[in-house]
Design an enzyme around this catalytic site. Structure first.
Site, PDB file in Angstrom:
ATOM      1  N   GLY A  15       0.853  -1.135   0.047  1.00  0.00           N
ATOM      2  CA  GLY A  15       0.133   0.013  -0.058  1.00  0.00           C
ATOM      3  C   GLY A  15       0.818   1.465   0.212  1.00  0.00           C
ATOM      4  CG  ASN A  17       1.932   3.162  -5.637  1.00  0.00           C
ATOM      5  OD1 ASN A  17       2.630   4.358  -6.159  1.00  0.00           O
ATOM      6  ND2 ASN A  17       2.791   2.195  -5.993  1.00  0.00           N
ATOM      7  NE  ARG A  94      -9.695 -11.642  -7.305  1.00  0.00           N
ATOM      8  CZ  ARG A  94      -9.530 -12.902  -7.508  1.00  0.00           C
ATOM      9  NH1 ARG A  94      -8.482 -13.733  -7.321  1.00  0.00           N
ATOM     10  NH2 ARG A  94     -10.699 -13.538  -7.809  1.00  0.00           N
ATOM     11  CG  HIS A 112       2.252  -2.251 -14.914  1.00  0.00           C
ATOM     12  ND1 HIS A 112       2.286  -3.587 -14.140  1.00  0.00           N
ATOM     13  CD2 HIS A 112       3.486  -2.603 -15.957  1.00  0.00           C
ATOM     14  CE1 HIS A 112       2.814  -4.556 -14.621  1.00  0.00           C
ATOM     15  NE2 HIS A 112       3.533  -3.986 -15.742  1.00  0.00           N
ATOM     16  CD  GLU A 146      -7.965  -5.707 -23.608  1.00  0.00           C
ATOM     17  OE1 GLU A 146      -7.559  -4.396 -23.390  1.00  0.00           O
ATOM     18  OE2 GLU A 146      -8.874  -6.302 -24.254  1.00  0.00           O
ATOM     19  CG  ASP A 148      -0.499  -4.938 -16.104  1.00  0.00           C
ATOM     20  OD1 ASP A 148      -0.855  -4.308 -15.138  1.00  0.00           O
ATOM     21  OD2 ASP A 148       0.489  -5.949 -15.871  1.00  0.00           O
ATOM     22  CD  GLU A 177       5.497   1.869  -8.964  1.00  0.00           C
ATOM     23  OE1 GLU A 177       4.335   1.675  -8.332  1.00  0.00           O
ATOM     24  OE2 GLU A 177       6.252   1.152  -8.870  1.00  0.00           O
TER      25      GLU A 177
HETATM   26  C1  GAR Z   1       3.675  -1.107  -7.270  1.00  0.00           C
HETATM   27  O1  GAR Z   1       5.159  -1.374  -7.517  1.00  0.00           O
HETATM   28  C2  GAR Z   1       2.683  -1.124  -8.430  1.00  0.00           C
HETATM   29  O2  GAR Z   1       3.174  -0.570  -9.566  1.00  0.00           O
HETATM   30  C3  GAR Z   1       2.583  -2.600  -8.705  1.00  0.00           C
HETATM   31  O3  GAR Z   1       2.476  -3.402  -7.665  1.00  0.00           O
HETATM   32  C4  GAR Z   1       3.307  -2.562  -6.545  1.00  0.00           C
HETATM   33  C5  GAR Z   1       2.522  -2.204  -5.211  1.00  0.00           C
HETATM   34  O4  GAR Z   1       3.244  -1.753  -4.351  1.00  0.00           O
HETATM   35  N1  GAR Z   1       1.450  -2.774  -9.447  1.00  0.00           N
HETATM   36  C6  GAR Z   1       1.370  -3.799 -10.624  1.00  0.00           C
HETATM   37  O5  GAR Z   1       2.346  -4.424 -10.693  1.00  0.00           O
HETATM   38  C7  GAR Z   1       0.133  -4.095 -11.439  1.00  0.00           C
HETATM   39  N2  GAR Z   1       0.359  -4.791 -12.304  1.00  0.00           N
HETATM   40  P1  GAR Z   1       2.459  -0.753  -3.208  1.00  0.00           P
HETATM   41  O6  GAR Z   1       1.423  -1.612  -2.774  1.00  0.00           O
HETATM   42  O7  GAR Z   1       3.423  -0.538  -2.259  1.00  0.00           O
HETATM   43  O8  GAR Z   1       1.729   0.401  -3.634  1.00  0.00           O
END
Ligand code: GAR
Length: 217
Positions: A15, A17, A94, A112, A146, A148, A177
C-alpha cells in the site's frame, strides 16, 4: 458541497502507492478525496495503515466468493455505499471481468511498474533487467479488460545501470511511482484528461507546465 471527486483506492498488499495518494489528497486544492480503501486480502499491510489513519476501509476477501463476478458485486456494493466516482488501483492484484471494467470505463486508473506497453504482468523488474533495457519506469493508465493495458495518462522514467538488480530497480521505480500517481490522479480528478479513441489528450495549458512531462532522470 465538495466538488472533489470521491475516490476509492483498491489494494492487495503493502500500500505504499495508496499512502502517496492519501498524502496528496490532504492538500486543500487537490481535486480528489479518498473516501474508501478496499482490499481483497485481509492480511494486506496497507489495510492496517489505512485503519490507523481513520480511513473508511473494507476487506472483501476474494476467497469468500464463488466467482469473480460475485466478488465484484460485493466490491461494487461497497463502492456504491461510499458514492465513489473514481477508482485507483494501487497494487491491486486481481484481474477484473470485462463487465466491471466497462462499468468503470475511464473512471478507473492503475499504476504499473514498467513503461507500458513493455513488460506487462508479474516480475516486471526481472523482465526489464533480462531484456537489458537502459531506461525503465512506471505508467499510470485507464484500465481496460486486458491486463496492464489501456490509454496511458502519465509515465516516468529512470535509468537502468549495469549494476542494477530487480530489487534496486524496483526501489528506484517505486520512488517515481509515488510522484507520478498523485500527479496523474490530480489530472484525472480535475477533468484535464480526455480520451480520444484509445489515446489520452491532456489539457494544453497543463501539459505545458506539468512537471510530469519533463524528464525525471
Ligand atoms: C507497485 O509497484 C505497483 O506499481 C505494482 O505493485 C506495486 C504495489 O506496491 N502494480 C502492479 O504490478 C500492477 N500490475 P504498493 O502496494 O507498495 O503500492
Amino acid at each position: 458541497m465538495s466538488t472533489k471527486k470521491r475516490t476509492a483506492i483498491l489494494i492487495s498488499g503493502r500500500g505504499s502507492n495508496m499512502q502517496s495518494l492519501v498524502a496528496a489528497a490532504r492538500a486543500p486544492d487537490y481535486p480528489a478525496e479518498i473516501v474508501l480503501v478496499a482490499s481483497n486480502r485481509p492480511d494486506a499491510a496497507g489495510v492496517a495503515w489505512a485503519v490507523e489513519q481513520g480511513l473508511p476501509t473494507v476487506i472483501i476477501d476474494h476467497k469468500g466468493y464463488g466467482s469473480r463476478a460475485a466478488f465484484e458485486r460485493a466490491l461494487q456494493s461497497a463502492l456504491d455505499t461510499h458514492h465513489v466516482e473514481l477508482v485507483a488501483l494501487a497494487g491491486f492484484m486481481r484481474l477484473m471481468t470485462p463487465e466491471f471494467v466497462a462499468h468503470w470505463q475511464n473512471r478507473m486508473i492503475n499504476i504499473h511498474p514498467s513503461l507500458l506497453p513493455s513488460f506487462k504482468g508479474l516480475h516486471t523488474h526481472e523482465q526489464a533487467i533480462a531484456a537489458g533495457v537502459k531506461i525503465a519506469g512506471c505508467t499510470v493508465h485507464y484500465v481496460r479488460p486486458e491486463m496492464d493495458a489501456g490509454p496511458i495518462i502519465a509515465q516516468a522514467a529512470v535509468p537502468v545501470l549495469s549494476s542494477d538488480t530487480a530489487e534496486t530497480l524496483a526501489a528506484k521505480i517505486l520512488k517515481v511511482e509515488h510522484r507520478v500517481y498523485p500527479a496523474a490522479l490530480r489530472l484525472v480528478a480535475a477533468g484535464q484528461v480526455c480520451c480520444e479513441g484509445e489515446k489520452i489528450v491532456i489539457s494544453s495549458e497543463v501539459s505545458q507546465t506539468n512537471p510530469l512531462y519533463s524528464p525525471v532522470i
